[in-house]
Design a protein around this motif. Structure first.
Motif, PDB file in Angstrom:
ATOM      1  N   THR A   1       0.817  -1.215   0.000  1.00  0.00           N
ATOM      2  CA  THR A   1       0.000   0.000   0.000  1.00  0.00           C
ATOM      3  C   THR A   1       0.851   1.265   0.000  1.00  0.00           C
ATOM      4  OG1 THR A   1      -0.114  -0.058   2.428  1.00  0.00           O
ATOM      5  CG2 THR A   1      -1.899  -1.129   1.220  1.00  0.00           C
ATOM      6  N   GLY A   2       2.167   1.106  -0.125  1.00  0.00           N
ATOM      7  CA  GLY A   2       3.071   2.256  -0.091  1.00  0.00           C
ATOM      8  C   GLY A   2       2.935   3.141  -1.312  1.00  0.00           C
ATOM      9  N   SER A   3       3.534   4.326  -1.231  1.00  0.00           N
ATOM     10  CA  SER A   3       3.427   5.302  -2.315  1.00  0.00           C
ATOM     11  C   SER A   3       4.345   4.983  -3.490  1.00  0.00           C
ATOM     12  CB  SER A   3       3.758   6.710  -1.783  1.00  0.00           C
ATOM     13  OG  SER A   3       5.060   6.721  -1.208  1.00  0.00           O
ATOM     14  N   ASN A   4       5.414   4.216  -3.252  1.00  0.00           N
ATOM     15  CA  ASN A   4       6.341   3.857  -4.319  1.00  0.00           C
ATOM     16  C   ASN A   4       5.773   2.677  -5.109  1.00  0.00           C
ATOM     17  OD1 ASN A   4       8.502   2.881  -5.906  1.00  0.00           O
ATOM     18  ND2 ASN A   4      10.008   3.688  -4.454  1.00  0.00           N
ATOM     19  N   LYS A   5       5.181   2.977  -6.261  1.00  0.00           N
ATOM     20  CA  LYS A   5       4.488   1.963  -7.040  1.00  0.00           C
ATOM     21  C   LYS A   5       5.438   0.901  -7.596  1.00  0.00           C
ATOM     22  CE  LYS A   5       0.219   3.342  -6.701  1.00  0.00           C
ATOM     23  NZ  LYS A   5      -0.533   3.836  -7.858  1.00  0.00           N
ATOM     24  N   PHE A   6       6.641   1.318  -8.008  1.00  0.00           N
ATOM     25  CA  PHE A   6       7.586   0.340  -8.555  1.00  0.00           C
ATOM     26  C   PHE A   6       8.005  -0.659  -7.483  1.00  0.00           C
ATOM     27  CE2 PHE A   6      11.962  -1.064  -9.376  1.00  0.00           C
ATOM     28  CZ  PHE A   6      11.786  -1.684 -10.618  1.00  0.00           C
ATOM     29  N   SER A   7       8.313  -0.127  -6.306  1.00  0.00           N
ATOM     30  CA  SER A   7       8.692  -0.993  -5.189  1.00  0.00           C
ATOM     31  C   SER A   7       7.547  -1.932  -4.815  1.00  0.00           C
ATOM     32  CB  SER A   7       9.090  -0.143  -3.977  1.00  0.00           C
ATOM     33  OG  SER A   7       9.347  -0.956  -2.854  1.00  0.00           O
ATOM     34  N   ALA A   8       6.321  -1.392  -4.803  1.00  0.00           N
ATOM     35  CA  ALA A   8       5.153  -2.203  -4.467  1.00  0.00           C
ATOM     36  C   ALA A   8       4.935  -3.305  -5.502  1.00  0.00           C
ATOM     37  CB  ALA A   8       3.916  -1.317  -4.368  1.00  0.00           C
ATOM     38  N   SER A   9       5.227  -3.016  -6.770  1.00  0.00           N
ATOM     39  CA  SER A   9       5.068  -4.012  -7.830  1.00  0.00           C
ATOM     40  C   SER A   9       6.044  -5.162  -7.634  1.00  0.00           C
ATOM     41  CB  SER A   9       5.312  -3.371  -9.204  1.00  0.00           C
ATOM     42  OG  SER A   9       4.388  -2.351  -9.453  1.00  0.00           O
ATOM     43  N   ILE A  10       7.283  -4.844  -7.301  1.00  0.00           N
ATOM     44  CA  ILE A  10       8.298  -5.882  -7.068  1.00  0.00           C
ATOM     45  C   ILE A  10       7.894  -6.737  -5.869  1.00  0.00           C
ATOM     46  CG2 ILE A  10      10.708  -6.331  -6.513  1.00  0.00           C
ATOM     47  CD1 ILE A  10      10.200  -5.209  -9.326  1.00  0.00           C
ATOM     48  N   ILE A  11       7.386  -6.084  -4.828  1.00  0.00           N
ATOM     49  CA  ILE A  11       6.950  -6.814  -3.631  1.00  0.00           C
ATOM     50  C   ILE A  11       5.756  -7.704  -3.962  1.00  0.00           C
ATOM     51  CG2 ILE A  11       5.951  -6.561  -1.322  1.00  0.00           C
ATOM     52  CD1 ILE A  11       7.670  -4.013  -1.057  1.00  0.00           C
ATOM     53  N   ALA A  12       4.858  -7.232  -4.840  1.00  0.00           N
ATOM     54  CA  ALA A  12       3.718  -8.045  -5.272  1.00  0.00           C
ATOM     55  C   ALA A  12       4.192  -9.299  -6.002  1.00  0.00           C
ATOM     56  CB  ALA A  12       2.798  -7.225  -6.175  1.00  0.00           C
ATOM     57  N   ILE A  13       5.240  -9.161  -6.813  1.00  0.00           N
ATOM     58  CA  ILE A  13       5.818 -10.306  -7.514  1.00  0.00           C
ATOM     59  C   ILE A  13       6.422 -11.282  -6.505  1.00  0.00           C
ATOM     60  CG2 ILE A  13       7.647 -11.065  -9.081  1.00  0.00           C
ATOM     61  CD1 ILE A  13       5.355  -9.801 -10.542  1.00  0.00           C
ATOM     62  N   VAL A  14       7.139 -10.742  -5.529  1.00  0.00           N
ATOM     63  CA  VAL A  14       7.747 -11.588  -4.492  1.00  0.00           C
ATOM     64  C   VAL A  14       6.651 -12.293  -3.687  1.00  0.00           C
ATOM     65  CG1 VAL A  14       9.144 -11.592  -2.384  1.00  0.00           C
ATOM     66  CG2 VAL A  14       9.821 -10.183  -4.335  1.00  0.00           C
ATOM     67  N   PHE A  15       5.594 -11.551  -3.364  1.00  0.00           N
ATOM     68  CA  PHE A  15       4.462 -12.116  -2.623  1.00  0.00           C
ATOM     69  C   PHE A  15       3.814 -13.241  -3.431  1.00  0.00           C
ATOM     70  CE2 PHE A  15      -0.076 -11.577  -1.040  1.00  0.00           C
ATOM     71  CZ  PHE A  15       0.163 -12.301   0.133  1.00  0.00           C
ATOM     72  N   ALA A  16       3.690 -13.020  -4.742  1.00  0.00           N
ATOM     73  CA  ALA A  16       3.131 -14.050  -5.620  1.00  0.00           C
ATOM     74  C   ALA A  16       4.018 -15.291  -5.626  1.00  0.00           C
ATOM     75  CB  ALA A  16       2.984 -13.508  -7.045  1.00  0.00           C
ATOM     76  N   PHE A  17       5.324 -15.076  -5.565  1.00  0.00           N
ATOM     77  CA  PHE A  17       6.277 -16.192  -5.602  1.00  0.00           C
ATOM     78  C   PHE A  17       6.245 -17.014  -4.317  1.00  0.00           C
ATOM     79  CE2 PHE A  17      10.508 -17.951  -4.768  1.00  0.00           C
ATOM     80  CZ  PHE A  17      10.691 -18.717  -5.915  1.00  0.00           C
ATOM     81  N   ILE A  18       6.116 -16.343  -3.177  1.00  0.00           N
ATOM     82  CA  ILE A  18       6.204 -17.060  -1.892  1.00  0.00           C
ATOM     83  C   ILE A  18       4.855 -17.604  -1.438  1.00  0.00           C
ATOM     84  CG2 ILE A  18       8.202 -15.738  -1.109  1.00  0.00           C
ATOM     85  CD1 ILE A  18       6.356 -14.004   0.535  1.00  0.00           C
ATOM     86  N   THR A  19       3.793 -17.337  -2.203  1.00  0.00           N
ATOM     87  CA  THR A  19       2.483 -17.909  -1.884  1.00  0.00           C
ATOM     88  C   THR A  19       2.072 -18.812  -3.035  1.00  0.00           C
ATOM     89  OG1 THR A  19       1.469 -15.903  -2.803  1.00  0.00           O
ATOM     90  CG2 THR A  19       1.685 -16.031  -0.421  1.00  0.00           C
ATOM     91  N   PRO A  20       2.445 -20.086  -2.996  1.00  0.00           N
ATOM     92  CA  PRO A  20       2.194 -20.977  -4.130  1.00  0.00           C
ATOM     93  C   PRO A  20       0.731 -21.369  -4.277  1.00  0.00           C
ATOM     94  CG  PRO A  20       3.136 -22.220  -2.314  1.00  0.00           C
ATOM     95  CD  PRO A  20       3.123 -20.778  -1.885  1.00  0.00           C
ATOM     96  N   PHE A  21       0.015 -20.629  -5.120  1.00  0.00           N
ATOM     97  CA  PHE A  21      -1.395 -20.919  -5.368  1.00  0.00           C
ATOM     98  C   PHE A  21      -1.600 -21.255  -6.837  1.00  0.00           C
ATOM     99  CE2 PHE A  21      -1.672 -17.655  -1.919  1.00  0.00           C
ATOM    100  CZ  PHE A  21      -2.103 -18.516  -0.931  1.00  0.00           C
ATOM    101  N   CYS A  22      -2.572 -22.112  -7.124  1.00  0.00           N
ATOM    102  CA  CYS A  22      -2.983 -22.308  -8.502  1.00  0.00           C
ATOM    103  C   CYS A  22      -3.895 -21.138  -8.877  1.00  0.00           C
ATOM    104  CB  CYS A  22      -3.706 -23.637  -8.675  1.00  0.00           C
ATOM    105  SG  CYS A  22      -5.315 -23.706  -7.854  1.00  0.00           S
ATOM    106  N   SER A  23      -4.332 -21.110 -10.144  1.00  0.00           N
ATOM    107  CA  SER A  23      -5.121 -19.967 -10.601  1.00  0.00           C
ATOM    108  C   SER A  23      -6.415 -19.789  -9.810  1.00  0.00           C
ATOM    109  CB  SER A  23      -5.439 -20.121 -12.098  1.00  0.00           C
ATOM    110  OG  SER A  23      -6.087 -21.349 -12.346  1.00  0.00           O
ATOM    111  N   CYS A  24      -7.074 -20.902  -9.417  1.00  0.00           N
ATOM    112  CA  CYS A  24      -8.351 -20.797  -8.698  1.00  0.00           C
ATOM    113  C   CYS A  24      -8.179 -20.318  -7.262  1.00  0.00           C
ATOM    114  CB  CYS A  24      -9.063 -22.140  -8.708  1.00  0.00           C
ATOM    115  SG  CYS A  24      -9.663 -22.620 -10.333  1.00  0.00           S
ATOM    116  N   SER A  25      -7.182 -20.855  -6.558  1.00  0.00           N
ATOM    117  CA  SER A  25      -7.007 -20.492  -5.152  1.00  0.00           C
ATOM    118  C   SER A  25      -6.386 -19.112  -4.974  1.00  0.00           C
ATOM    119  CB  SER A  25      -6.147 -21.555  -4.439  1.00  0.00           C
ATOM    120  OG  SER A  25      -4.920 -21.754  -5.111  1.00  0.00           O
TER     121      SER A  25
ATOM    122  N   ILE B   1      -5.594  -2.578  -1.014  1.00  0.00           N
ATOM    123  CA  ILE B   1      -4.367  -2.631  -1.792  1.00  0.00           C
ATOM    124  C   ILE B   1      -4.687  -2.018  -3.149  1.00  0.00           C
ATOM    125  CG2 ILE B   1      -2.591  -4.142  -2.786  1.00  0.00           C
ATOM    126  CD1 ILE B   1      -2.640  -4.208   0.248  1.00  0.00           C
ATOM    127  N   PRO B   2      -3.843  -1.143  -3.692  1.00  0.00           N
ATOM    128  CA  PRO B   2      -4.135  -0.512  -4.986  1.00  0.00           C
ATOM    129  C   PRO B   2      -4.489  -1.532  -6.069  1.00  0.00           C
ATOM    130  CG  PRO B   2      -2.210   0.510  -3.994  1.00  0.00           C
ATOM    131  CD  PRO B   2      -2.573  -0.646  -3.108  1.00  0.00           C
TER     132      PRO B   2
END
Length: 287
Positions: free
Chosen positions: A43-67, A80-81
């Protein structure tokens, strides 16, 4: 028949050992991930940093498309933006750490690194494009239950339980992929794949990207299938297009998305996955 059985057992044994070891280690490590801190950064103001963190979050939370969908609802509920939530939506099913590690061992680390970079880049690009085009207005006001973040630190016993749970949900698809891969290896002539699905048939890439969505072949199933297809001479481009589209979207996921998104955003999502798969396929085709 003996060749088919030997091929299946060989592929299945290799994948089983890799899957158990990798999923157990990841289950142990996930207990020490600071989810609350990650959510604050998203939710931070730095959108680029937040995007990288979103990618990292996606990587460390192993979900299939449905879950992935309940997590997306939770992110929207916590304000979250939209752009960052969309980055996670596209990245989460295609960046499973267990499957990526298996991909590295089976298909090579060069392919895996390139796959990770391409899918991450497109997830960010598509997320921000949808935001800039104003697709946030097509999000329904929905609250979905069934997702809770655990604050408990993982221990060995818990990690074993998580590994067994993951095996129940994912491992059957690995075996299905191994079965199909063994069938292709033993029954489909090499010259047939080389002739019809080889290096020069660029038109297979968009077809593979479109076909992958209704097929609902999970990424875990595609790894052994892709290994055999590439070994028999199929071009890497259509293989990766099929892999990305089948992992990035599926008919069950589209149905779930329809419950939280209006049809304009659902259509945009499907077209985005097809675009990501097609362009990624051409990148692998050229490389």
């Amino acid at each position: 028949m003996m060749d088919f059985l030997k091929s299946f057992l060989g592929i299945a044994a290799e994948l089983t050992i890799l899957f158990i070891i990798i999923s157990f280690v990841i289950s142990l490590l996930q207990g020490y991930i600071p989810y609350e801190k990650i959510e604050r950064e998203l939710t931070g103001s730095n959108k680029f940093s937040a995007s990288i963190i979103a990618i990292v979050f996606a990587f460390i939370t192993p979900f299939c498309s449905c879950s992935t969908i309940p997590v997306v609802v939770n992110m929207l509920k916590n304000r979250i933006p939209f752009s960052i939530t969309m980055v996670f939506l596209f990245a989460s099913p295609v960046l499973d750490p267990t499957i990526l590690t298996i991909m590295g061992v089976v298909m090579g680390w060069k392919v895996t690194v390139l796959y990770t970079l391409i899918t991450s880049m497109f997830s960010i690009l598509i997320g921000y494009t949808l935001d800039k085009l104003g697709f946030e207005r097509y999000v329904k006001n929905v609250v979905m239950k069934g997702y809770e973040q655990s604050n408990e630190k993982f221990n060995w016993k818990y990690a074993v339980g998580e590994t067994l749970s993951l095996m129940k949900s994912v491992y059957p698809y690995l075996l299905i992929g191994a079965l199909i891969g063994a069938a292709i290896h033993g029954l489909v002539p090499t010259h047939f794949i080389t002739e019809w699905f080889g290096q020069d048939n660029w038109w297979l890439i968009p077809i593979a990207a479109i076909v992958g969505i209704p097929l609902y072949i999970r990424l875990s199933s595609m790894i052994p299938i892709s290994q055999i297809l590439i070994a028999k001479g199929m071009a890497l481009g259509p293989v990766m297009a099929l892999m990305i589209s089948s992992a990035g979207a599926s008919l069950p996921e589209v149905v779930l998305l329809k419950s939280i998104f209006r049809k304009q955003l659902v259509i945009a999502f499907i077209l985005s996955v097809i675009t990501m798969s097609t362009v990624s396929g051409f990148i692998f085709f050229l490389v």
